[in-house]
Design an enzyme around this catalytic site. Sequence first.
Site, PDB file in Angstrom:
ATOM      1  N   TYR A 143       0.840  -1.192   0.000  1.00  8.91           N
ATOM      2  CA  TYR A 143       0.000   0.000   0.000  1.00  8.91           C
ATOM      3  C   TYR A 143       0.874   1.240   0.000  1.00  8.91           C
ATOM      4  CZ  TYR A 143      -4.143  -2.771   1.264  1.00  8.91           C
ATOM      5  OH  TYR A 143      -5.182  -3.665   1.276  1.00  8.91           O
ATOM      6  N   TYR A 177      -1.877 -10.400   0.459  1.00  6.69           N
ATOM      7  CA  TYR A 177      -0.649  -9.890   1.073  1.00  6.69           C
ATOM      8  C   TYR A 177      -0.546 -10.371   2.521  1.00  6.69           C
ATOM      9  CZ  TYR A 177      -3.604  -6.395   3.377  1.00  6.69           C
ATOM     10  OH  TYR A 177      -4.578  -5.781   4.128  1.00  6.69           O
ATOM     11  N   ARG A 198      -3.755 -12.298   4.012  1.00  3.67           N
ATOM     12  CA  ARG A 198      -5.102 -11.802   3.758  1.00  3.67           C
ATOM     13  C   ARG A 198      -5.412 -11.972   2.276  1.00  3.67           C
ATOM     14  NH1 ARG A 198      -8.320  -7.448   5.415  1.00  3.67           N
ATOM     15  NH2 ARG A 198      -9.686  -9.256   5.453  1.00  3.67           N
ATOM     16  N   HIS A 201      -8.298  -7.850  -1.821  1.00  2.00           N
ATOM     17  CA  HIS A 201      -9.542  -7.119  -1.579  1.00  2.00           C
ATOM     18  C   HIS A 201      -9.394  -5.643  -1.929  1.00  2.00           C
ATOM     19  CE1 HIS A 201      -7.209  -7.082   2.197  1.00  2.00           C
ATOM     20  NE2 HIS A 201      -7.630  -5.833   2.312  1.00  2.00           N
ATOM     21  N   HIS A 203     -10.766  -1.806  -0.691  1.00  2.22           N
ATOM     22  CA  HIS A 203     -11.333  -1.080   0.445  1.00  2.22           C
ATOM     23  C   HIS A 203     -12.236   0.026  -0.085  1.00  2.22           C
ATOM     24  CE1 HIS A 203      -8.487  -2.663   3.545  1.00  2.22           C
ATOM     25  NE2 HIS A 203      -7.680  -2.746   2.504  1.00  2.22           N
TER      26      HIS A 203
END
Length: 260
Positions: A143, A177, A198, A201, A203
């Site tokens: 990120y 990740y 995880r 996805h 957000h």
Amino acid sequence: MVKQVAKKNERVEEVFDLFIKHVKNFLQEAHLNHEEYTNFVNWADRLGRKGELPLFADVFLETHVLRAMYTDKPGTQPSLLGPYFIEGSPLIEAKDGKPLELTQRPDEAGEVMYFSGNVSSTDGKPLAKTRVEMWQNDASGKYSAFDSDAPRYNFRGHFFTDENGDFTVKTIVPLPYSIPTDGPTGEFLEYTEQHPMRPAHLHLMFEAEGHETLITQVFFEGDKWLETDVADGVRLDLMTTLEEKDGYKVSSLDFVMRKN
């Protein structure tokens, strides 16, 4: 200098008394000895000093809190805000008839994806001009603004739904990740023999006048980490499919917001 005295808060007292009641029951059931309790306190202290308390709460606690609060309520189920949200994302606007595009670098790596959605209220009415915040990781699984060489707001942005509550955003397919494992949270994973992964996805956060803010995540069918998500945040109504179309991926999901 006059010292300020905190005012009595009956709600704080009520919740704390309930907390102590259940802690006593927990201690009786768990049969903790003093060494185990001391080890826990020291671990929790390191969790705070490392700055991982929000991470640990997001991954291991918040899903259970949200399910307890919202499972029986109408509308899209909320999910984790996650530790990778930052304020101040840029406004994304459509230009020259092209769809919205999540902020990214020229020639950004990754599979191109167009993600579409519709936002409505629990009464069935579409919610025009809903503010939608969106963020995700890049093709390296990182990120922006967190251990990444990308610009601060890479794959981050906010936009507004059209008059029908619809939107379409050009982005890339996010990747699974690992959450950070080099601190107390990683120790906990080792103690409980859990992996740190995880599933991929998106957000999203939705804000519309007269409605509760909806924070949620969107997951993709076929991800191998879905059933063993370390955060246990996957729900069926947050799932979508990835389909091939003209050399890129398309995906969609509708969202329903609860009234205040």
